[in-house]
Design an enzyme around this catalytic site. Structure first.
Site, PDB file in Angstrom:
ATOM      1  N   ALA A 131      27.894  55.902  31.154  1.00 32.36           N
ATOM      2  CA  ALA A 131      28.396  56.989  31.995  1.00 32.36           C
ATOM      3  C   ALA A 131      29.767  56.620  32.556  1.00 32.36           C
ATOM      4  O   ALA A 131      30.218  55.489  32.411  1.00 32.36           O
ATOM      5  CB  ALA A 131      27.420  57.261  33.122  1.00 32.36           C
ATOM      6  N   CYS A 132      30.384  57.564  33.218  1.00 36.76           N
ATOM      7  CA  CYS A 132      31.707  57.378  33.826  1.00 36.76           C
ATOM      8  C   CYS A 132      31.743  56.097  34.659  1.00 36.76           C
ATOM      9  O   CYS A 132      30.822  55.879  35.433  1.00 36.76           O
ATOM     10  CB  CYS A 132      32.023  58.572  34.717  1.00 36.76           C
ATOM     11  SG  CYS A 132      33.526  58.419  35.662  1.00 36.76           S
ATOM     12  N   PRO A 133      32.753  55.262  34.543  1.00 33.51           N
ATOM     13  CA  PRO A 133      33.953  55.387  33.715  1.00 33.51           C
ATOM     14  C   PRO A 133      33.855  54.653  32.373  1.00 33.51           C
ATOM     15  O   PRO A 133      34.893  54.338  31.793  1.00 33.51           O
ATOM     16  CB  PRO A 133      35.022  54.745  34.602  1.00 33.51           C
ATOM     17  CG  PRO A 133      34.273  53.632  35.286  1.00 33.51           C
ATOM     18  CD  PRO A 133      32.838  54.083  35.418  1.00 33.51           C
ATOM     19  N   GLY A 134      32.653  54.394  31.904  1.00 35.03           N
ATOM     20  CA  GLY A 134      32.451  53.659  30.655  1.00 35.03           C
ATOM     21  C   GLY A 134      33.221  54.222  29.460  1.00 35.03           C
ATOM     22  O   GLY A 134      33.920  53.469  28.770  1.00 35.03           O
TER      23      GLY A 134
END
Lengths: 83, 188
Positions: A21-24
């Site tokens: 998920a963000c920021p992945g």
């Protein structure tokens, strides 16, 4: 680019960031962009809705060309061209 | 007439030089850099700080974090056991979280149930753990500055702080100087 054009575009690198998920997804995009050449197209696969808004902003900052996104079943394919 | 022209050109040159200096100074004040003062030691706030930092680093923005006050607990290494603390320092050390994995939530902490729930939700929703975020931060060159004065105040010792490659100890002036040249400044 239209959805049809995007589906047929030659992709030099595909980054599957659906497991993060963000920021992945942005971090994975940043790491992968160094491995392709200028004018190569990269696609980023993300299940995170925000990524399709974040990637154009990232492209704008980094000077890459954002091409568009295609919605698949439960995730997005986001396309950009390295500049 | 000729003389007049020369004088005008000279004046323009001087103005140009002054402008150039001014632009240079302004540009120096707006570097592609994010300076963040992290004061809160709540899990949610540390998470927010790390997510924003990683996003900025993904944008190739230089990130400088200044940890102070309650946020210092997030930099403690539970495996390290510092010696020679006085009574109050020992009390502080006992009452504050031992590491980033023991932080409380600012809301809905529910005597420790909240953080457990959030951690399991984060895992389920593929959100990076704080451990993973710190690992990525190290890899991306995110700098951590630890407030020396807060360390002293809360009785923390350098021997109990995590091993992090880009970590240094400094004072508020360093934060102000870093923030002054950053295009972005945040306080959490």
């Amino acid at each position: 680019m239209t959805t049809e054009e995007l589906k047929n575009v030659a992709v030099a690198k595909s980054v599957d960031a659906r497991g993060t998920a963000c920021p992945g997804p942005l971090l994975e995009a940043k790491k992968a962009i160094g491995t392709i050449g200028v004018n190569d197209v990269m696609e980023v696969l993300s299940a995170d809705e925000g990524t399709k808004v974040d990637i154009p902003k990232w492209c704008n900052k980094q000077g890459h060309e954002y091409l568009g996104f295609v919605e698949e079943n439960g995730y997005f394919k986001i396309y950009l061209k390295k500049q | 007439m000729e003389k007049n022209n020369e004088a005008t050109i000279l004046q323009l040159q001087l103005q140009m030089e002054a402008l150039q200096k001014k632009v240079q100074r302004l540009e120096n004040n707006r570097q592609d850099q994010l300076s963040m003062a992290i004061v809160s030691g709540d899990m949610d706030k540390i998470l927010a700080a790390m997510i924003i930092s990683l996003a900025a680093a993904a944008m190739d923005t230089q990130v400088k974090l200044f940890f102070s006050f309650w946020a210092l607990a997030a930099l403690r290494d539970p495996k390290k056991n510092p010696k020679g603390k006085d009574f109050i320092s020992k009390m502080f050390g006992m009452m504050l979280p031992k590491s980033r994995n023991n932080l409380k939530l600012s809301n809905m902490n529910m005597a420790g149930m909240g953080p457990v729930m959030i951690k399991s939700l984060m895992k389920k929703k593929n959100v990076m753990s704080l451990d993973e975020m710190f690992r990525q931060a190290a890899e991306l060159g995110i700098e951590i500055t630890v407030c020396e004065m807060s360390m002293d105040l809360m009785g923390f010792k350098k021997e109990e702080i995590i091993d992090y490659p880009h970590l240094r100890y400094a004072g508020a002036t360093t934060f102000v100087a870093d923030a002054g040249e950053s295009a972005m400044q945040l306080f959490i």
